[in-house]
Structures are given as C-alpha cells and as structure tokens.
Scaffold this motif. Structure first.
Motif, short mmCIF file in Angstrom:
data_model
loop_
_atom_site.label_atom_id
_atom_site.label_comp_id
_atom_site.label_asym_id
_atom_site.label_seq_id
_atom_site.Cartn_x
_atom_site.Cartn_y
_atom_site.Cartn_z
N ARG A 1 -72.00 26.57 -47.11
CA ARG A 1 -71.15 26.33 -46.44
C ARG A 1 -70.67 26.02 -45.34
O ARG A 1 -70.40 24.99 -44.44
N ALA A 2 -71.52 26.73 -44.04
CA ALA A 2 -71.80 25.34 -42.99
C ALA A 2 -73.41 24.66 -42.71
O ALA A 2 -74.46 24.95 -43.24
N VAL B 1 -62.70 30.25 -39.26
CA VAL B 1 -62.15 30.87 -40.24
C VAL B 1 -61.52 32.11 -40.18
O VAL B 1 -60.35 33.35 -40.92
N GLN C 1 -66.89 33.21 -46.32
CA GLN C 1 -66.10 31.45 -46.22
C GLN C 1 -67.04 30.65 -45.03
O GLN C 1 -67.09 29.26 -44.98
N ALA C 2 -67.56 31.07 -43.83
CA ALA C 2 -68.53 30.48 -42.65
C ALA C 2 -69.78 30.37 -42.75
O ALA C 2 -70.01 29.55 -42.47
N GLN D 1 -68.59 27.12 -34.70
CA GLN D 1 -67.29 26.14 -34.69
C GLN D 1 -66.66 27.25 -36.71
O GLN D 1 -65.57 27.25 -36.59
N ASN D 2 -67.44 27.21 -37.57
CA ASN D 2 -67.14 28.11 -38.83
C ASN D 2 -66.32 29.25 -38.31
O ASN D 2 -65.33 29.40 -39.10
#
Length: 306
Positions: free
Chosen positions: A162-163, A262, A142-143, A257-258
């Motif tokens: 996703r990043a 998450v 997810q990150a 930050q991701n």
C-alpha cells in the motif's frame, strides 16, 4: 649426489600505491584518520568534487549530493541483467522467532482524503488508556500492508504494498514497541506483512529504552506504541547501487505520510521523531547500523493530555 634443500624466497611485498604527489595510501589513510581499505570509498565520494577557487567551501552534503547524482552512479544493474534477476527477500528472516497473528483490523472510518489531510497534525500527548490491538493492526495493514500480488522480477506473485517504493522493492521495515496495547504483551515486534503478524524480537517493558534512544523526547515514555521505521539497503542496492541511499529516504517519507493519514482516520495522536541516538535505536532493534538502520520513530496512541 645430494644437494642442500633450497629455501623458498617469499614473494616481494607489493609496492605501496602512491597518489599523484607521491604520498602512499598508508600515509594518506593515516592523515585522514581512516584505513587504506577505506580509501576507494573516500575517493569515490570525492570524485568530481573539484571546484572553482572562487566557489564556497565544500560541505558534507555537497559531497553526498554530487556522488549520488544519476550522472555519476555507474553501479546500477544493467537492464539486460534485470531481465533474469530476482529480488532480494522482501522481509528479514524470522527463523526461530515466535509470532503473534494480527487481529481483524478496525475498519477505517468513512473519512475523505481531504479531511484526513486537513486534520492531520503532530501531537506528543496521549491518553493513559491502552490502545486497541485491532487499531494497531489497522494502522500497520492500511499504511504498509500488502493489497495484492502480480508478476514482477521473474516472480509470479510479487507482493504489491500500500506504500509505493522505488521499484516496488519495499525497503522500509516497521518495528513496533508495544507499551500499552490491549491484547498484546509488552515488547518489541517486527511487522511481517506477508503473514500478516508481529514477529517477537524482545519482551518486556521498553519504555525506558525508547525514551533513552530519543533526544529530548521524554514524552515518548507515555506513548502506547512507538513504531521504528528501519531501512534495509541490500533490498534495493542490487538494482540501484549507491543511488539507493536517496531512494530509500523518499520511500521513508511516503511511508510516514501513509502512517500519518491512516492514524488520523483512526482518531490517533501521532508524532514522527527524527531526533534520536542512532546507535541506541539500532541496538534496540538488533540492527547492524550499516546495511540495516533506523531512520525514523513514530509514536502513536489515543488522544489525551498529561
């Protein structure tokens, strides 16, 4: 009639390059404690560094900032060349290394972005119980995972992460030291988003090595998992030249930050660590410390106190 063979004369040695004051490159390099072959880089760093006599003394960061300004970065790729360029491989080679497939990631709880931002905090305490492999998979996927493909850089199925990153070139690689992850043997792994899986780099208990790499961070010994965020410079330098050094650290902050958000959604305690021994960290990951190097560590685990 025979003649004696003539001896070939060696070509004359090139005259040493001189500075404006008559100092040779060899003398200048010796005075700076470096080598003549390093002088082009030194001169590039000093280019445009002339200052008014009344200005404060130059600092190292002043030199770096001046050299990395867009106005003096003349080694970015020509837009015309970009039309036919192809990107560097988005992941390090894995030939000869075994891999562990990621399990189905734990679904993210129904939490708003506002709540995740509000709840996010750094913590250096972790529960003694192991972290679930599915939770680690969710954190990575997810990150930093791939959520689609599209046409780009003359490639039909260029991966979209996703990043976000400069040019979408994804120069940050995630390595995982698994200390106590249920269902995953202890060891060092590299996350490979394209599979997705974990490529095994080394096996065994890494707690001591991770702690030694940190500076005044003995608490990392107890972290069930420690992520290393490593930069791959060639992945972006072909396009952005020397200014890439600024871009990769922006990308590093976005990735961090991701990970924080998450991890917060997954109910994990986390703490990013920038104070570490660079040589020890790079040696642990088997990186050269020049083109590829560690820029951040990120410890995570279930909440708990010790």
């Amino acid at each position: 009639m025979t003649t004696a063979p003539q001896t070939r004369q060696a070509p004359p040695a090139p005259a040493p390059a001189l500075t404006q004051d008559g100092t040779s490159d060899e003398e200048l390099a010796a005075a700076l404690g470096t080598r003549p072959c390093d002088l082009p880089a030194v001169r590039s760093l000093l280019s445009g560094a002339a200052a008014d006599p009344e200005d404060p003394p130059l600092r190292v960061r002043d030199l770096l900032h001046r050299r990395l300004r867009s106005g003096v970065c003349d080694d970015m790729i020509d837009p015309r060349a970009l039309q036919s360029a192809r990107p560097r491989p988005a992941e390090p080679p894995s030939a000869g290394l075994s891999a562990v497939p990621l399990p189905e990631p734990r679904p993210l709880p129904d939490i708003t972005l506002a709540a995740a931002i509000e709840q996010r905090h750094s913590s250096t305490t972790f529960a003694a119980r192991p972290m679930e492999f599915a939770v680690l998979a969710a954190l990575l996927e997810q990150a930093a995972g791939i959520h689609g493909h599209r046409s780009g850089y003359n490639v039909r199925d260029f991966p979209v992460r996703r990043a976000p990153s400069a040019g979408g070139l994804a120069p940050i690689d995630l390595y995982v030291v698994a200390n106590a992850v249920d269902g995953l043997e202890q060891g060092l792994y590299r996350y490979r988003p394209s599979a997705p899986d974990l490529v095994r780099v080394d096996s065994g208990n890494m707690r001591g090595k991770v702690t030694e790499a940190g500076i005044a961070a003995d608490w990392m010994f107890h972290a069930p998992a420690v992520l290393f965020l490593a930069v791959d410079m060639p992945r972006v330098e072909w396009k952005y030249g020397v200014r890439s050094y600024r871009y990769v650290h922006v990308d590093l902050g976005v990735m961090t930050q991701n990970l924080y958000l998450v991890a917060t959604a997954l109910g994990l305690n986390t703490c990013a660590v920038a104070a570490f021994d660079d040589d020890a960290a790079n040696d642990l990951l088997r990186l050269d410390g020049r083109d590829s190097f560690v820029s951040l560590m990120f410890a995570c685990g279930l909440p708990g106190g010790r």
